[in-house]
Design an enzyme around this catalytic site. Structure first.
Site, PDB file in Angstrom:
ATOM      1  N   LYS A  24      39.435  49.759  37.807  1.00  0.00           N
ATOM      2  CA  LYS A  24      39.909  50.232  39.282  1.00  0.00           C
ATOM      3  C   LYS A  24      41.375  49.714  39.125  1.00  0.00           C
ATOM      4  CE  LYS A  24      39.766  47.849  43.151  1.00  0.00           C
ATOM      5  NZ  LYS A  24      41.194  47.395  43.628  1.00  0.00           N
ATOM      6  N   ASN A  25      41.801  48.760  38.846  1.00  0.00           N
ATOM      7  CA  ASN A  25      43.102  48.142  38.983  1.00  0.00           C
ATOM      8  C   ASN A  25      43.921  48.618  37.825  1.00  0.00           C
ATOM      9  OD1 ASN A  25      42.494  47.128  41.472  1.00  0.00           O
ATOM     10  ND2 ASN A  25      42.239  44.872  40.816  1.00  0.00           N
ATOM     11  N   ARG A  97      45.899  50.196  49.485  1.00  0.00           N
ATOM     12  CA  ARG A  97      47.161  49.546  49.367  1.00  0.00           C
ATOM     13  C   ARG A  97      47.851  50.067  47.827  1.00  0.00           C
ATOM     14  NH1 ARG A  97      50.052  45.456  51.026  1.00  0.00           N
ATOM     15  NH2 ARG A  97      50.399  45.512  48.902  1.00  0.00           N
ATOM     16  N   ASP A 121      46.209  43.405  54.727  1.00  0.00           N
ATOM     17  CA  ASP A 121      44.810  43.576  54.270  1.00  0.00           C
ATOM     18  C   ASP A 121      43.911  42.712  55.132  1.00  0.00           C
ATOM     19  OD1 ASP A 121      42.757  43.851  52.292  1.00  0.00           O
ATOM     20  OD2 ASP A 121      44.110  44.603  51.178  1.00  0.00           O
ATOM     21  N   ASP A 312      40.181  37.604  42.280  1.00  0.00           N
ATOM     22  CA  ASP A 312      39.019  38.444  42.371  1.00  0.00           C
ATOM     23  C   ASP A 312      37.807  37.715  41.764  1.00  0.00           C
ATOM     24  OD1 ASP A 312      40.457  40.834  43.667  1.00  0.00           O
ATOM     25  OD2 ASP A 312      41.244  40.756  41.676  1.00  0.00           O
TER      26      ASP A 312
HETATM   27  N1  EPU Z   1      53.467  39.017  46.708  1.00  0.00           N
HETATM   28  C1  EPU Z   1      54.707  39.118  47.355  1.00  0.00           C
HETATM   29  N2  EPU Z   1      55.654  40.110  47.334  1.00  0.00           N
HETATM   30  C2  EPU Z   1      55.528  41.170  46.770  1.00  0.00           C
HETATM   31  C3  EPU Z   1      54.352  41.142  45.636  1.00  0.00           C
HETATM   32  C4  EPU Z   1      53.314  40.229  45.931  1.00  0.00           C
HETATM   33  O1  EPU Z   1      54.838  38.007  48.067  1.00  0.00           O
HETATM   34  O2  EPU Z   1      56.156  42.011  46.648  1.00  0.00           O
HETATM   35  C5  EPU Z   1      52.507  38.135  46.643  1.00  0.00           C
HETATM   36  C6  EPU Z   1      51.278  38.587  47.374  1.00  0.00           C
HETATM   37  O3  EPU Z   1      51.466  38.512  48.770  1.00  0.00           O
HETATM   38  C7  EPU Z   1      50.378  37.600  46.643  1.00  0.00           C
HETATM   39  C8  EPU Z   1      50.676  37.527  45.340  1.00  0.00           C
HETATM   40  O4  EPU Z   1      51.888  37.878  45.407  1.00  0.00           O
HETATM   41  O5  EPU Z   1      50.194  36.458  47.317  1.00  0.00           O
HETATM   42  C9  EPU Z   1      49.878  38.496  44.151  1.00  0.00           C
HETATM   43  O6  EPU Z   1      50.049  39.910  44.656  1.00  0.00           O
HETATM   44  P1  EPU Z   1      49.875  40.809  43.330  1.00  0.00           P
HETATM   45  O7  EPU Z   1      51.341  41.877  43.782  1.00  0.00           O
HETATM   46  O8  EPU Z   1      49.910  40.003  42.033  1.00  0.00           O
HETATM   47  O9  EPU Z   1      48.885  41.680  43.739  1.00  0.00           O
HETATM   48  P2  EPU Z   1      48.625  43.184  43.899  1.00  0.00           P
HETATM   49  O10 EPU Z   1      49.409  43.974  42.832  1.00  0.00           O
HETATM   50  O11 EPU Z   1      48.849  43.590  45.318  1.00  0.00           O
HETATM   51  C10 EPU Z   1      46.446  43.394  42.513  1.00  0.00           C
HETATM   52  C11 EPU Z   1      45.057  43.726  42.623  1.00  0.00           C
HETATM   53  C12 EPU Z   1      44.262  42.824  43.356  1.00  0.00           C
HETATM   54  C13 EPU Z   1      44.328  41.285  42.678  1.00  0.00           C
HETATM   55  C14 EPU Z   1      45.747  40.956  42.833  1.00  0.00           C
HETATM   56  C15 EPU Z   1      46.051  39.578  42.007  1.00  0.00           C
HETATM   57  C16 EPU Z   1      45.278  46.172  42.496  1.00  0.00           C
HETATM   58  C17 EPU Z   1      45.227  47.297  42.920  1.00  0.00           C
HETATM   59  N3  EPU Z   1      45.102  45.169  43.195  1.00  0.00           N
HETATM   60  O12 EPU Z   1      47.025  43.400  43.611  1.00  0.00           O
HETATM   61  O13 EPU Z   1      43.024  43.436  43.407  1.00  0.00           O
HETATM   62  O14 EPU Z   1      43.697  40.574  43.510  1.00  0.00           O
HETATM   63  O15 EPU Z   1      46.533  41.866  41.905  1.00  0.00           O
HETATM   64  O16 EPU Z   1      45.453  39.692  40.644  1.00  0.00           O
HETATM   65  O17 EPU Z   1      45.787  45.872  41.351  1.00  0.00           O
HETATM   66  C18 EPU Z   1      40.784  43.907  44.275  1.00  0.00           C
HETATM   67  O18 EPU Z   1      40.554  44.733  43.206  1.00  0.00           O
HETATM   68  O19 EPU Z   1      39.955  44.010  45.212  1.00  0.00           O
HETATM   69  C19 EPU Z   1      42.300  43.409  44.613  1.00  0.00           C
HETATM   70  C20 EPU Z   1      42.707  43.145  45.743  1.00  0.00           C
END
Ligand code: EPU
Length: 423
Positions: A24-25, A97, A121, A312
């Site tokens: 998915k990701n 998201r 979230d 995850d």
């Molecule tokens: N963060 C910030 N500012 C930003 C971006 C992120 O503070 O501009 C913080 C977030 O709040 C968090 C950390 O950085 O504390 C990591 O966030 P990241 O941006 O890496 O996560 P994401 O891209 O929003 C993806 C996956 C998540 C997975 C995370 C971490 C997708 C669609 N989602 O989220 O997957 O947990 O990376 O690996 O790719 C899931 O599949 O259920 C899921 C939540």
């Protein structure tokens, strides 16, 4: 089929083979990347999950045609027109998201992008400040107006971006903007998740030039505009979180299972933890073979960006530890609010104490089945897994969350001999 609940009863040990679809990701970002260039794309190994349907809806809303292949069920066709609308509307974005990753490619293609600000979230705030800051460093002007992120850039200019944290989404948005920027971009402290490498591979097939793939320093030779990029076909990398779910189910129920398609090299630390817990994990021809004893031992673990133990993966480790022998201390470093599933596990008799982003899990001999609620995708799947080790019946409600990331979790577990069904 829309599902509302997953009903689980503990039963015999698991046995057999289960396959893992594409991640998915990864696929959601590959779909976003198609916005960079006009033409026809074929994505294979695409999971039939709700989030893919939502991203398809978003792509259609900006002008693309998205259709499943009539013959091959995992093949998705995307046709991107010469002109796309640079607006991602709120009614779609608020439903998932990940849609925020259209920001980078839309901006690169159209010189402007207007993407509704995603909400929080169920496991806490999910800011996008690093996405925005990075795009500004590449020459964009970004404002938040009336709930929309509005970005514009007559021309994106390559530069050096150092991420404060290796954010997956920020790395992806920046990559997709940088490939069309003028000159070289270096993204330092980039996320290194296998899904990022999959995106790099896809962008390279589209004509982008990206170095350092798989490392925390990505260097992109921008093409000056999106026009030199062209469509490509790609098979999505297997889902390491779905693979972990099956391994966890085995860990709770015991038995012997082959997870076809699972990439051991993408989940090494998790496999190390599972081995410490008493499972026998062997990378085998195109998958992972695993054996689990009647009862596992607890371990300590902390989540970290890849290649650390993934955030995850943690709900599954905790679900396993709930009935393992001994005490384990776990620390959630990425999303400190991501422990709501623990309250649900407690309803099943688990002995878990949380303090901020730490949890102490004291394994009990057996959980007792109970009605529990899925607060997010992984929480719901982990509760279903925990139900395999619980006396009586566990009913996981709000299972529509699970359908966002799993094709048919109940069917997969049932195919291994578990007593699980969705309705
Ligand atoms: N963060 C910030 N500012 C930003 C971006 C992120 O503070 O501009 C913080 C977030 O709040 C968090 C950390 O950085 O504390 C990591 O966030 P990241 O941006 O890496 O996560 P994401 O891209 O929003 C993806 C996956 C998540 C997975 C995370 C971490 C997708 C669609 N989602 O989220 O997957 O947990 O990376 O690996 O790719 C899931 O599949 O259920 C899921 C939540």
């Amino acid at each position: 089929m829309a599902i509302e609940r997953i009903i689980v009863r503990s039963g015999r040990p698991l046995e057999g083979t289960v396959s893992v679809a594409g991640a998915k990701n990864s696929v959601l970002k590959l779909m976003a990347a198609t916005l960079l260039a006009e033409g026809s794309y074929r994505l294979d190994n695409v999971p039939r999950i709700v989030d893919v349907d939502l991203m398809a809806e978003l792509l259609r809303a900006v002008g693309c045609a998205v259709e499943w292949d009539q013959v091959r069920s995992s093949l998705l066709h995307i046709d991107v027109p010469a002109e796309i609308s640079p607006v991602a509307p709120y009614d779609i974005v608020e439903r998932f998201r990940a849609s925020v990753v259209v920001l980078g490619p839309m901006l690169a293609r159209c010189g402007e992008a207007k993407v509704a600000l995603p909400g929080g979230d169920d496991f806490g705030p999910r800011p996008i400040d690093m996405h925005v800051q990075g795009l500004v460093e590449l020459g964009a002007t970004v404002d938040v107006v009336h709930g929309y992120v509005e970005a514009s850039a007559a021309e994106l200019l390559g530069g050096r971006v150092v991420l404060e944290f290796p954010s997956v989404g920020a790395t992806e948005n920046l990559l997709m903007a940088a490939v069309a920027a003028k000159g070289a971009t270096v993204i330092d402290n980039a996320a290194r998740e296998p899904e990022i490498s999959d995106l790099c591979e896809f962008l390279s097939r589209m004509g982008a030039s990206i170095g350092g793939v798989g490392s925390s320093t990505l260097s992109v030779e921008g093409s000056g505009s999106a026009s030199p990029l062209h469509p490509a076909d790609h098979a999505v990398v297997p889902d390491r979180i779905v693979a972990a779910t099956h391994l966890a189910a085995l860990g709770v129920a015991s038995g012997e299972v082959f997870v076809a398609g699972a990439r051991h090299d993408h989940m090494e630390l998790l496999c190390q933890k599972l081995t410490e817990m008493g499972m026998v994990i062997t990378p085998d021809d195109g998958g992972i073979r695993a054996i689990a004893p009647r009862r596992l031992d607890s371990v300590d673990c902390s989540t970290l960006p890849y290649p650390g133990v993934a955030t995850d993966h943690l709900p599954f480790l905790v679900a396993m530890m709930a009935t393992a022998a001994g005490v384990g201390i776990v620390t959630e470093n990425l999303f400190p609010g991501r422990f709501r599933y623990v309250d649900e596990l407690r309803r099943m008799g688990a002995d878990i104490r949380t303090d901020s982003h730490h949890a102490v899990v004291r394994g009990v001999e057996r959980l007792s089945g109970a009605p529990v609620r899925a607060h997010d995708i992984r929480a719901g799947a982990a509760l279903a897994v925990a139900g395999l080790g619980a006396e009586g019946t566990t009913v996981v409600s709000e299972a529509h969350h699970v359908a966002r990331g799993y094709e048919d979790l109940a069917g997969d577990l049932a195919s291994l001999g578990a007593d699980v069904r969705a309705e």
